[in-house]
Design an enzyme around this catalytic site. Structure first.
Site: not given
Ligand SMILES: *Cc1c(COP(=O)(O)O)cnc(C)c1O
Length: 428
Positions: A286, A288, A356-357, A384
């Site tokens: 998974e 990201g 404004c922070e 992100y």
């Molecule tokens: C956020 C997340 C990812 C991806 O994480 P990265 O650091 O962006 O690769 C994969 N699996 C789960 C369950 C997540 O919450």
């Protein structure tokens, strides 16, 4: 990229052509002129190359790469990964709707997250997703009930918490004992027995995800041993597991970071997986950030420079609502002038936004030769950033452009104030 272009370190698709910063063959100056600022610009080739590294690591294996879409869930980005054959890791019903809108194969969708609602479960069952990654024993019961009521058996994996330290920022480490994520390692066998006994569930796998922006192989190696130990224990207890999902979390180079390459990491992991006799299992990952993070830059215009008593400020038109990572995690983004022309007056600046922070800063202590009207590129802004963008201070969210070679496609129009006010009711 042509011969006379000099790529930035760690950013092979971003280069200077003479003075001007380019993403693939498109000038950031020209894109900013056309679409305004702040503007996110993404390189499609960077994403496909990042994906190819994983594909090399999985060559000859039964594997599914599920892009963790919370990193960047813009439709134009999702479409790139859907067309490349990826599955998706989703964390909400909203993300499910987004990814179905780009034609993703529901069977390749896995649903993660600690707080799925019944409505989200029904929505995902109706879509026919591949797996629910369940994070608590209560969730198993609720999912079974919801699925049984729909006359279905929900495919489930249980997220186990391997209790390894990913050596990353505490807010993005998820596999340690004190985290809200997953089920404790020593309750896993019991949880699987329970899942197998429920009428609305069909156990299909096991998963873990130990954190984000991981820059070493060792936490993955440690987690692997623990997950494989558990697979053995769960199967010895009579529950068969079809797939092993190893999560995401691989880091990128923000500031000279040197994470392992995806293909090297997976060759190393498979050496161990093969040695332990699990080489023929189905694997899911998974990723990201590592698929999009360095594909993106945010172009922003300098509004003012302001000398201060202790430091100088460079005030830009992007802010914490566009680039939330510095405010949230003290994260570092490199900042490069879009034009290298300069004015012969380099100074040390804190680069800050108009919000404004005091937490609204983008970079601290940066040596920059800038004046009002200049453009800066905030690097490593593919992951992100836009997916976390907000309307704080009633700021419109930025526009986004996807670049492929010498073509640039607008994938998100700049938000308007009418968009923001549409759902509000002032009352009597
Ligand atoms: C956020 C997340 C990812 C991806 O994480 P990265 O650091 O962006 O690769 C994969 N699996 C789960 C369950 C997540 O919450």
């Amino acid at each position: 990229m042509s011969q006379n272009q000099l790529p930035l370190p760690g950013q092979p698709h971003i280069a200077r052509n003479g003075e001007t910063l380019m993403v693939e063959q498109m000038s950031l100056e020209a894109l900013a002129r056309e679409h305004g600022t702040p503007l996110f610009v993404y390189s499609k080739q960077w994403m496909l190359d990042a994906l190819a590294a994983y594909q090399r690591g999985f060559e000859g294996r039964d594997a599914l790469i599920c892009y963790a879409m919370k990193a960047n869930s813009s439709l134009g980005i999702l479409r790139v990964f859907a067309q490349a054959g990826c599955g998706f890791d989703i964390v909400s019903g909203g993300e499910l709707a987004r990814v179905l809108a780009v034609g993703a194969d529901p069977a390749k969708i896995i649903f993660s997250g600690v707080g799925k609602t019944r409505a989200e479960m029904r929505q995902a069952l109706a879509a026919g997703i591949g797996c629910f990654n369940v994070e608590s024993e209560e969730e198993l019961d609720v999912l079974s009930e919801v699925a049984a009521a729909a006359g279905q058996r929900a495919p489930v994996s249980i997220r186990i918490n391997p209790n390894v330290d990913p050596k990353t920022h505490p807010y993005i480490s998820t596999g340690l004992k004190g985290n809200k994520f997953g089920i404790a390692h020593d309750r896993a066998v019991q949880a699987y027995r329970h899942a197998a006994s429920l009428p609305g569930l069909r156990v299909v796998g096991i998963d873990c995800h130990i954190g984000s922006q991981i820059t070493e192989a060792s936490p993955y190696m440690d987690a692997l041993e623990r997950v494989l130990d558990l697979v053995q224990a769960i199967e010895a207890a009579g529950v068969a597991l079809h797939h092993i999902d190893f999560g995401g979390g691989l880091g990128i180079d923000y500031n000279g970071d040197t994470p392992p390459n995806a293909d090297q990491l997976w060759r190393q992991l498979f050496a161990r997986i093969d040695a332990r006799g699990f080489g023929h299992r189905k694997f899911i990952i998974e990723p990201g950030r590592s698929l999009v993070g360095n594909a993106g830059v945010c172009v922003t215009e300098v509004l003012y420079t302001k000398p201060g008593e202790a430091k100088n400020f460079c005030i830009v038109d992007a802010a914490m609502n566009d680039l939330p990572r510095p405010a949230m995690y003290q994260a570092f983004h490199r900042i490069e002038p879009v034009s290298a022309r300069g004015h012969g007056q380099a100074k040390d600046y804190d680069v800050v936004g108009p919000v404004c922070e005091s937490g609204d800063w983008i970079g601290r202590d940066r040596l920059l030769d800038v004046r009002a009207g200049d453009l800066l590129a905030v690097l490593s802004a593919g992951a992100y950033c836009m997916s976390m963008a907000s309307n704080y201070n009633t700021r419109n969210r930025a526009a986004e452009v996807l670049v492929s070679g010498n073509r640039a496609t607008l994938i998100r129009r700049r938000e308007t104030i009418e968009d923001q006010l549409r759902n509000e009711l002032a009352g009597e």
